[in-house]
Design a protein around this motif. Sequence first.
Motif, PDB file in Angstrom:
ATOM      1  N   MET A 157       0.852  -1.194   0.000  1.00 34.52           N
ATOM      2  CA  MET A 157       0.000   0.000   0.000  1.00 34.52           C
ATOM      3  C   MET A 157       0.888   1.245   0.000  1.00 34.52           C
ATOM      4  N   PRO A 158       0.592   2.227  -0.878  1.00 33.76           N
ATOM      5  CA  PRO A 158       1.437   3.433  -0.879  1.00 33.76           C
ATOM      6  C   PRO A 158       1.246   4.219   0.416  1.00 33.76           C
TER       7      PRO A 158
ATOM      8  N   ILE B  96      10.267  15.476  20.302  1.00 33.62           N
ATOM      9  CA  ILE B  96       8.964  15.178  19.706  1.00 33.62           C
ATOM     10  C   ILE B  96       9.097  15.250  18.179  1.00 33.62           C
ATOM     11  N   ALA B  97       9.874  16.217  17.694  1.00 28.80           N
ATOM     12  CA  ALA B  97      10.051  16.369  16.239  1.00 28.80           C
ATOM     13  C   ALA B  97      10.685  15.127  15.610  1.00 28.80           C
ATOM     14  N   TRP B  98      11.513  14.407  16.369  1.00 23.58           N
ATOM     15  CA  TRP B  98      12.108  13.181  15.824  1.00 23.58           C
ATOM     16  C   TRP B  98      11.049  12.071  15.731  1.00 23.58           C
ATOM     17  N   GLY B  99      10.186  11.971  16.751  1.00 24.71           N
ATOM     18  CA  GLY B  99       9.081  11.002  16.692  1.00 24.71           C
ATOM     19  C   GLY B  99       8.207  11.297  15.479  1.00 24.71           C
ATOM     20  N   ILE B 100       7.978  12.580  15.236  1.00 26.49           N
ATOM     21  CA  ILE B 100       7.166  12.999  14.088  1.00 26.49           C
ATOM     22  C   ILE B 100       7.874  12.627  12.784  1.00 26.49           C
ATOM     23  N   ALA B 101       9.169  12.921  12.718  1.00 30.45           N
ATOM     24  CA  ALA B 101       9.937  12.639  11.486  1.00 30.45           C
ATOM     25  C   ALA B 101       9.838  11.159  11.119  1.00 30.45           C
ATOM     26  N   LYS B 102       9.921  10.285  12.130  1.00 31.67           N
ATOM     27  CA  LYS B 102       9.838   8.837  11.854  1.00 31.67           C
ATOM     28  C   LYS B 102       8.460   8.462  11.302  1.00 31.67           C
ATOM     29  N   SER B 103       7.406   9.034  11.903  1.00 30.33           N
ATOM     30  CA  SER B 103       6.044   8.734  11.401  1.00 30.33           C
ATOM     31  C   SER B 103       5.869   9.222   9.966  1.00 30.33           C
ATOM     32  N   LEU B 104       6.399  10.396   9.675  1.00 27.29           N
ATOM     33  CA  LEU B 104       6.258  10.956   8.323  1.00 27.29           C
ATOM     34  C   LEU B 104       7.039  10.117   7.314  1.00 27.29           C
ATOM     35  N   HIS B 105       8.236   9.728   7.726  1.00 27.83           N
ATOM     36  CA  HIS B 105       9.077   8.888   6.863  1.00 27.83           C
ATOM     37  C   HIS B 105       8.376   7.558   6.558  1.00 27.83           C
ATOM     38  N   ASN B 106       7.763   6.977   7.596  1.00 27.05           N
ATOM     39  CA  ASN B 106       7.068   5.686   7.408  1.00 27.05           C
ATOM     40  C   ASN B 106       5.931   5.783   6.400  1.00 27.05           C
ATOM     41  N   GLN B 107       5.415   7.006   6.196  1.00 30.90           N
ATOM     42  CA  GLN B 107       4.322   7.194   5.226  1.00 30.90           C
ATOM     43  C   GLN B 107       4.836   7.762   3.911  1.00 30.90           C
ATOM     44  N   GLY B 108       6.140   7.709   3.710  1.00 36.81           N
ATOM     45  CA  GLY B 108       6.701   8.052   2.403  1.00 36.81           C
ATOM     46  C   GLY B 108       6.976   9.522   2.146  1.00 36.81           C
ATOM     47  N   ALA B 109       6.957  10.350   3.196  1.00 41.67           N
ATOM     48  CA  ALA B 109       7.217  11.787   2.993  1.00 41.67           C
ATOM     49  C   ALA B 109       8.682  12.042   2.647  1.00 41.67           C
ATOM     50  N   THR B 110       8.913  13.119   1.914  1.00 38.33           N
ATOM     51  CA  THR B 110      10.266  13.628   1.683  1.00 38.33           C
ATOM     52  C   THR B 110      10.501  14.712   2.729  1.00 38.33           C
ATOM     53  N   LEU B 111      11.589  14.574   3.491  1.00 35.36           N
ATOM     54  CA  LEU B 111      11.768  15.451   4.657  1.00 35.36           C
ATOM     55  C   LEU B 111      12.876  16.482   4.489  1.00 35.36           C
ATOM     56  N   ILE B 112      12.596  17.669   5.001  1.00 35.17           N
ATOM     57  CA  ILE B 112      13.550  18.767   5.059  1.00 35.17           C
ATOM     58  C   ILE B 112      13.613  19.133   6.543  1.00 35.17           C
ATOM     59  N   PHE B 113      14.815  19.290   7.096  1.00 39.18           N
ATOM     60  CA  PHE B 113      14.918  19.592   8.527  1.00 39.18           C
ATOM     61  C   PHE B 113      15.540  20.965   8.757  1.00 39.18           C
ATOM     62  N   THR B 114      15.096  21.634   9.824  1.00 32.74           N
ATOM     63  CA  THR B 114      15.783  22.858  10.238  1.00 32.74           C
ATOM     64  C   THR B 114      16.206  22.724  11.698  1.00 32.74           C
ATOM     65  N   ASN B 115      17.396  23.269  11.994  1.00 35.46           N
ATOM     66  CA  ASN B 115      17.913  23.301  13.369  1.00 35.46           C
ATOM     67  C   ASN B 115      18.399  24.697  13.689  1.00 35.46           C
ATOM     68  N   ARG B 116      18.395  25.021  14.986  1.00 34.07           N
ATOM     69  CA  ARG B 116      19.027  26.263  15.428  1.00 34.07           C
ATOM     70  C   ARG B 116      20.512  25.988  15.721  1.00 34.07           C
ATOM     71  N   GLN B 117      20.779  25.051  16.621  1.00 36.90           N
ATOM     72  CA  GLN B 117      22.152  24.834  17.074  1.00 36.90           C
ATOM     73  C   GLN B 117      22.880  23.798  16.221  1.00 36.90           C
ATOM     74  N   GLU B 118      24.158  24.026  16.012  1.00 37.04           N
ATOM     75  CA  GLU B 118      24.979  23.088  15.248  1.00 37.04           C
ATOM     76  C   GLU B 118      25.006  21.715  15.942  1.00 37.04           C
ATOM     77  N   ARG B 119      24.991  21.752  17.286  1.00 38.86           N
ATOM     78  CA  ARG B 119      24.981  20.495  18.044  1.00 38.86           C
ATOM     79  C   ARG B 119      23.757  19.635  17.666  1.00 38.86           C
ATOM     80  N   SER B 120      22.619  20.278  17.515  1.00 33.20           N
ATOM     81  CA  SER B 120      21.401  19.554  17.143  1.00 33.20           C
ATOM     82  C   SER B 120      21.482  19.054  15.703  1.00 33.20           C
ATOM     83  N   HIS B 121      22.074  19.862  14.841  1.00 37.05           N
ATOM     84  CA  HIS B 121      22.241  19.472  13.440  1.00 37.05           C
ATOM     85  C   HIS B 121      23.089  18.199  13.337  1.00 37.05           C
ATOM     86  N   LYS B 122      24.169  18.168  14.119  1.00 37.78           N
ATOM     87  CA  LYS B 122      25.048  16.977  14.127  1.00 37.78           C
ATOM     88  C   LYS B 122      24.282  15.754  14.622  1.00 37.78           C
TER      89      LYS B 122
END
Length: 257
Positions: A1-2, A21-47
């Motif tokens: 199923m798509p 919470i945003a990571w839990g969301i990202a996983k749910s979106l990924h599981n449904q086939g979304a293409t994801l773009i992420f934004t971070n404030r801190q470089e530590r979070s980006h890493k």
Amino acid sequence: MPGLLEGKNIVVMGVANQRSIAWGIAKSLHNQGATLIFTNRQERSHKKLLKLLDENDMEAALTVSLDVASDESITAAFQEIKEKVGVIHGLVHAVAFANREELQGEYADTSREGFLLAQEISAFSLVAVTKAAKELMTEGGSIVTQTYLGSEKVVRNYNVMGVAKASLEASVRYLAEDVGKYGIRVNAISAGPIRTLSAKGVSGFNDINATIGEKAPLRRNVDQDQVGDATMFFLSDLSRGITGEVLHVDSGYHIIG
Ligand code: NDP
Ligand code: N5H
């Protein structure tokens, strides 16, 4: 199923680490086939984000730096998204901030500066990113933010953040009316307490967390995956008739008197 989000480009703001919470969301979106773009404030979070993507066999279409305290940063981030991705169909806003010393004691002691900071980062930011995102949502879209019960009821220690969340929820309604005519929906999830980096070290978290386990209809706390799935619903066409709504994902705690 798509997947329910196949062909949808969705921007996720607010991954600090695996507990976000945003990571839990990202996983749910990924599981449904979304293409994801992420934004971070801190470089530590980006890493941390890059490591999480790698560990979970996930790929981002783009990662961009974005500090919601700066109009220039917001403009530059969405310009980059426009150039490198083009049209977007969704935006997840999962950012908030208040001075730790004002998340305890009396709300009456809130400073002018602390009040404005909480409002700016936690509520005005939704207004600013909605304005930027709607330009890229030329095929319609869905915007989802994260709130907490402390906006509706007095929850000890939540204080200045409760007032910022009330402002955020009112913004959801006003923004929903503004952008509805462009086929864009705006909704909020009101999550129960979840142990995240933000929740770390704030007074009273443990007590509230324990209360939910005892008093909520479901007698258990919610987790990032449950919030992720409910947020995914708002980003999908399954929720196409819903806008300006605040949906509680809190084991039903908010209905208890
Ligand atoms: P996290 O600490 O994981 O996430 C908070 C995020 O806010 C971080 O990624 C941080 O970015 C981001 N942020 C703070 N200031 C800025 C800024 N100026 N510009 C851009 N990003 C910024 O905590 P949560 O996952 O718990 O929080 C996500 C949302 O969920 C918040 O709105 C919170 O109020 C809400 N919420 C949380 C609940 C909980 O119990 N945890 C319950 C209900 C709602 P960076 O890491 O780059 O600094
Ligand atoms: C009633 C409660 C417990 C008390 C209040 C907690 C409020 C938390 C929200 C804000 C966002 C926390 C915050 O701003 C912490 C910062 O002062 C310090 N932390 C940081 O700077 C870290 C490193 C970064 C990543 O954090 C941020 N935000 O950038 C509420 C709880 C039961 C539920 C809860 C925890 C709600 C919520 O809104 O998060």
